[in-house]
Design a protein around this motif. Sequence first.
Motif, PDB file in Angstrom:
ATOM      1  N   ALA A 104       3.200   0.654  -7.040  1.00 31.91           N
ATOM      2  CA  ALA A 104       2.553   1.516  -6.066  1.00 31.91           C
ATOM      3  C   ALA A 104       3.313   2.829  -5.903  1.00 31.91           C
ATOM      4  CB  ALA A 104       2.443   0.793  -4.721  1.00 31.91           C
ATOM      5  N   SER A 105       4.641   2.760  -5.862  1.00 30.05           N
ATOM      6  CA  SER A 105       5.440   3.970  -5.696  1.00 30.05           C
ATOM      7  C   SER A 105       5.346   4.878  -6.920  1.00 30.05           C
ATOM      8  CB  SER A 105       6.903   3.595  -5.430  1.00 30.05           C
ATOM      9  OG  SER A 105       7.024   2.883  -4.215  1.00 30.05           O
TER      10      SER A 105
ATOM     11  N   CYS B  60       1.913   6.628  -7.063  1.00 23.13           N
ATOM     12  CA  CYS B  60       1.809   7.762  -6.137  1.00 23.13           C
ATOM     13  C   CYS B  60       2.571   8.968  -6.674  1.00 23.13           C
ATOM     14  CB  CYS B  60       2.342   7.371  -4.767  1.00 23.13           C
ATOM     15  SG  CYS B  60       1.110   6.581  -3.708  1.00 23.13           S
TER      16      CYS B  60
ATOM     17  N   TYR C  84       0.843  -1.192   0.000  1.00 23.57           N
ATOM     18  CA  TYR C  84       0.000   0.000   0.000  1.00 23.57           C
ATOM     19  C   TYR C  84       0.886   1.253   0.000  1.00 23.57           C
ATOM     20  CZ  TYR C  84       0.923   0.282   5.064  1.00 23.57           C
ATOM     21  OH  TYR C  84       1.530   0.363   6.286  1.00 23.57           O
ATOM     22  N   ARG C  85       0.351   2.322  -0.567  1.00 23.92           N
ATOM     23  CA  ARG C  85       1.009   3.622  -0.558  1.00 23.92           C
ATOM     24  C   ARG C  85      -0.067   4.699  -0.470  1.00 23.92           C
ATOM     25  NH1 ARG C  85       4.793   0.702  -0.206  1.00 23.92           N
ATOM     26  NH2 ARG C  85       6.742   0.663  -1.414  1.00 23.92           N
ATOM     27  N   TYR C  86       0.317   5.895  -0.034  1.00 22.70           N
ATOM     28  CA  TYR C  86      -0.612   7.019   0.014  1.00 22.70           C
ATOM     29  C   TYR C  86       0.177   8.305  -0.174  1.00 22.70           C
ATOM     30  CZ  TYR C  86       1.197   6.466   4.750  1.00 22.70           C
ATOM     31  OH  TYR C  86       2.028   6.274   5.819  1.00 22.70           O
ATOM     32  N   THR C  87      -0.497   9.335  -0.661  1.00 16.84           N
ATOM     33  CA  THR C  87       0.136  10.631  -0.827  1.00 16.84           C
ATOM     34  C   THR C  87      -0.950  11.691  -0.916  1.00 16.84           C
ATOM     35  OG1 THR C  87       1.821  11.849  -2.093  1.00 16.84           O
ATOM     36  CG2 THR C  87       0.180  10.643  -3.355  1.00 16.84           C
TER      37      THR C  87
END
Length: 381
Positions: A174-175, A178, A140-143
């Motif tokens: 994922a990276s 984002c 998972y990732r978020y920004t």
Amino acid sequence: MSLKWWRSTGEERAAATADPAAPAGPSGSGATAPEPDGSDGSDGSDGSDGKQDTEQDSTRDTATAEVVAAEQDHEYAELPTEAPRTGPLSPLPAPLLTGVPTGLPGMRADGGLLRGRWIAAASLTGTSHLLHGTSGQDVYRYTATHDGSGLVLVVCDGLGSRPETAQTGAGLLASYLCEAAAHITGQLMARAPQDVLREVLATGNAAVRRHRAAVLEPLTDSDLASTVAVCWLPLPAEGDGDGDGGSEEYRALPGHAVRVGDCNVFTLAGGRYEAPFPAACEGPANVVTAYLPCEDAARVAEYAPVALAGVDAVVVTTDGLAIDLFDSPSVRTWLASRWSVPCGPARMLDSLRYRRQGSHDDRTALITWSAPVGHTPRLEP
């Protein structure tokens, strides 16, 4: 087509009482499946005095206690949990760690504020990996976007048919997604959200393919294959509204999601779930026909708006957790109760520690709550 993981064909029997937290399927109604409550199928509604149900409950409690005792017989200590156990379960042996250098940590968790919104996430390696000493493959990732117009939540799930490399592809994808999504502007999303998110997928997809060609030869696209879901959620402009979540205009804005494969998005409101995308495919084997990286990411992408009016939280998941939400009333009820308030990392991890017959895949949930920082409930200790 690529095999992700083998899934039991067993289904839970439906709860005898109405389920207050049923997720919506493609038609918008709650998708439920039966939940086991006894070998004879009795739900206690046939006019009996309930004695047989009590005896069955006692038997199940004893069996659960035996399973827990057997699992605690290993020479290591673990914290107890109130997470439910559903269906006939066997004791788990001590988990085996992977020796693959590309393996992911078995547990990952986060919780904190980002642009005034609480975000929490957790990812647990599935029992199918722990039993065989292979790596989990969820990431998972978020920004937040550079212009402050939105949050971006991303989950990726590497294909199990590539146990040594797919998790690398999931992490890269994922990276890169984002990074691409951080350049989204509110103006672009207001005009053509579907096109913008498809372009984000295409940009991330191209970046993974360039990375593979430059660094990871002789790997192919399928060696790095993963499914993915990307969700963009609007943020109020600085100073917008009176601190209760923004202006009326902001609160009317929808979110937007795009996916490739069978990751999913849910909204949670008053203990009830809605799903803008349909349930994952059924069958004894979970087979996906679309994944990234590939030749044409925009062609295989699936878009859905995410209605946010009255929503308490938005949840982005990989398919291992999404299937449990669609199929299990007990899991839905448990998670709705745990996610009723913003979660710290330890609470998020514990929320995914339920046991359910046939649920062996990695579990990943990435959540943001609608309440702004000034109205975020105090976290439980």
